[in-house]
Design a protein around this motif. Sequence first.
Motif, PDB file in Angstrom:
ATOM      1  N   GLN A  66       0.824  -1.208   0.000  1.00 46.53           N
ATOM      2  CA  GLN A  66       0.000   0.000   0.000  1.00 46.53           C
ATOM      3  C   GLN A  66       0.863   1.264   0.000  1.00 46.53           C
ATOM      4  O   GLN A  66       0.554   2.233  -0.701  1.00 46.53           O
ATOM      5  N   ILE A 113      -5.774   4.744   0.435  1.00 43.01           N
ATOM      6  CA  ILE A 113      -5.392   3.371   0.101  1.00 43.01           C
ATOM      7  C   ILE A 113      -5.116   2.568   1.373  1.00 43.01           C
ATOM      8  O   ILE A 113      -5.535   1.404   1.500  1.00 43.01           O
ATOM      9  N   ILE A 114      -4.431   3.176   2.322  1.00 45.09           N
ATOM     10  CA  ILE A 114      -4.104   2.471   3.569  1.00 45.09           C
ATOM     11  C   ILE A 114      -5.360   2.192   4.375  1.00 45.09           C
ATOM     12  O   ILE A 114      -5.544   1.090   4.930  1.00 45.09           O
ATOM     13  N   GLY A 117      -7.431  -0.537   2.814  1.00 43.59           N
ATOM     14  CA  GLY A 117      -6.828  -1.859   2.921  1.00 43.59           C
ATOM     15  C   GLY A 117      -6.604  -2.325   4.342  1.00 43.59           C
ATOM     16  O   GLY A 117      -5.835  -3.275   4.549  1.00 43.59           O
ATOM     17  N   THR A 138      -9.666   1.677  -3.528  1.00 45.25           N
ATOM     18  CA  THR A 138      -8.218   1.651  -3.773  1.00 45.25           C
ATOM     19  C   THR A 138      -7.910   2.003  -5.233  1.00 45.25           C
ATOM     20  O   THR A 138      -6.975   2.765  -5.522  1.00 45.25           O
TER      21      THR A 138
END
Length: 398
Positions: A66, A113-114, A117, A138
């Motif tokens: 990520q 994104i982090i 995820g 994402t």
Amino acid sequence: MTAWLTSGTVAWSVIGYVSIITAGRLFLVRETLLDQVINRLFLWSLGTLLLYRCTLTPFLTGLANQLALGGILLTTTHLATIAGSAEADADPAIVWRRHRLDSLIAVLATVVIIVAGTSARNDGRLVPMNPDWEGILTGIAFGIPLLWHTVAFSGMGIRELRSGDLPARERIVLFIMTGSTVYIWVCVGLSVAQTFLGWPVLGPQLPRIAAAFTLCILLNVTIVAVPLVRVLITKAGLDSAARSCRRLLPLWRDLTAAVPEIVLAPAVPARIDATARLLRMTVEIRDALLHLGPYLPAAPAVPVPAAARRRESDWATTTYAQRLAEATHARKHGLRPAGSGTAGQLPLLANDFDTELRQLLDLARVWSATRPSTARLGSGLPFRPVCPRHRGFRSPPR
């Protein structure tokens, strides 16, 4: 190819190669705004490549992937900055302000994104590129900034290529870098198709993204290594100007010793640019030739055989060097001028710098062979040029 580019040996070799080129550019190629942007681009790309190596650690696999996606975004922000700095009236302050804004957007996209995820990371797996909220969020956070940056750079590249004003070398560089962005678009398009159409035959998406990024960085860092090699050649004194300076040095040293007042002040510093040093040496040699004009003996009227006529230019240069050697001796030892009153021009009249430089290099070539023969000049014997028929004549090298 994906497995090959992401294998340990190849990946670490690429990292070492990028590190060497980036370090060299940071020390030697950093004068312009464009150089600074390119150097930062490769610093971020180097960090991203290292993050991809961290994905091999089991408990860091998810987070490292990520963060690597965010590293790709922060790397491509510099492509948009290059596009902005290419404008003729680009203000560096405005360019850096836009770059900070693009970087902030890339950082926020990395945070998205982090966060998206988190569940995958907690389960020890990668973010699946599936049509669910994790995969879609994402994909949006990664794909939109990436396309924005690459489209901006490609648009600039296409405009410059269509203008026809660039040298061939710069056109090749832009063509390859623009082609790299097209390759990135193809990879993004394959990922979108795989997400919504379910094409497992294409293989895992994240390794494909890593391989595409590695390939693009490898191509681009090779291209920008060319200015670094040019700087290294210049630093080593192997460029054309430095070589010409070394060839002119014996002639310049002898002429300025005879006419020291023509040496420009201050003296040439040791680290001056070779091109500036060459220009200064030619000017001082030309001035010395003018001052030595009254000391030149009369031009000889020795019949030249047919074999020598075919090399009339070499014969004229050799004869002129011998006359100049006598004039240098007379001027240095305070003797009276020969009284010919002729100007110290080169045998052939030069209308531009390149032609004059070639003539001076020819004169310097025969000068080293002429100087040892000047020991006889103090004997009071009348000057007599060496004729090709005379014993011991050595033709100047071609």
